[in-house]
Motif scaffolding. Structure first.
Motif: not given
Ligand code: ADP
Length: 261
Positions: A31-49
């Motif tokens: 669960k921790l690893e899933d939420s870490r991956q989700e966070f990284v993917s969210n950060v990338s998305h938000e920074l890219k927009t």
């Protein structure tokens, strides 16, 4: 024969226990690893927009010949807004890193909380004035608390800024500060749009926004409340939300007056 049997049953039961807690641990790690991956993917998305928008705006200016001065300016205004947005996301991310319970350091000093709230309200007054929102501060006693001033200031600022952002024109924001011998209590109540009941648990999650479109319009990153909650938890405090759609929202925060590491 009897002894042997007893031992092996006991051993078997222990094995069962160990494997159950092992499974439990694996689940938590996953669960921790899933939420870490989700966070990284969210950060990338938000920074890219914003970067993508800037690229589109710049490309379209560059591809046209003899762009009228007015249009040029319009595009540059848009580009500047996107840069400001990128800046805000980066700043919020840096704040969030500082609010990490494990790596974040606490810089504790005696802070006059009344003064801190007044300072924050003064800074936010111009934003409230733009939409004719009344800011009221009610305080019952002087409060001095051992806190990390920067972190507590960010936490309070986010709550009051949200109360203004998610409010109606001509609305109000009431901030109340009280204390007993152990804690101080801060209440931020607003007459705003409210939070749907099924979203009230999620608003403290990183990047969560009830209304992505409106939140983007108001300059939201979805990080403010996670920053606030982490700051409160780092002080061993508590935060709660009460809200009714189209009527308003109240956040209550409780922070110990003395810091316990
Ligand atoms: P944001 O940067 O989008 O404001 P926050 O983490 O501060 O992110 O808040 C998360 C979401 O919670 C917001 O997008 C908004 O939908 C909702 N929210 C927060 N505070 C309020 C409030 N006072 N009234 C109504 N909705 C709120």
């Amino acid at each position: 024969g009897y002894m042997e049997e007893k031992v092996s049953i006991k051993g078997f039961l222990e094995m069962e226990n160990i494997s159950a807690s092992f499974n439990h641990m694996l689940n938590r790690l996953q669960k921790l690893e899933d939420s870490r991956q989700e966070f990284v993917s969210n950060v990338s998305h938000e920074l890219k927009t914003p970067i993508t928008s800037i690229k589109v705006l710049a490309d379209s200016l560059l591809s046209q010949e003899d762009v009228p001065g007015e249009l040029y300016k319009e595009f540059l205004v848009d580009i500047t807004e996107e840069i400001e947005r990128e800046n805000k996301i980066i700043n919020d991310l840096l704040s969030l890193v500082k609010m990490d319970k494990k790596s974040g350091e606490m810089n504790i000093s005696s802070v006059n909380i009344n003064g801190l709230v007044e300072q924050i309200l003064k800074r936010l007054q111009p934003i409230a004035d733009k939409r004719n929102i009344e800011l009221v501060f009610e305080t019952f006693r002087p409060v001095i608390a051992e806190v990390d001033e920067v972190k507590i200031s960010l936490a309070i600022n986010n709550l009051i800024e949200n109360a203004i952002k998610y409010n109606y024109e001509d609305g109000w924001v009431h901030v109340t500060l009280n204390a007993d011998h152990k804690f101080f209590y801060l209440k931020v109540a607003d007459s705003g749009v409210g939070i749907p009941e099924d979203a009230q648990d999620s608003i403290f999650e990183r990047f969560y926004r009830v209304d992505k479109a409106r939140s983007r319009e108001t300059g939201g990153t979805g990080l403010g409340l996670s920053i606030t909650r982490n700051a409160v938890l780092m002080h061993r405090g508590a935060i709660k939300v009460y809200s009714k759609e189209q009527e308003g929202t109240t956040f209550t925060v409780r922070i110990p007056l003395t810091y316990i590491a």
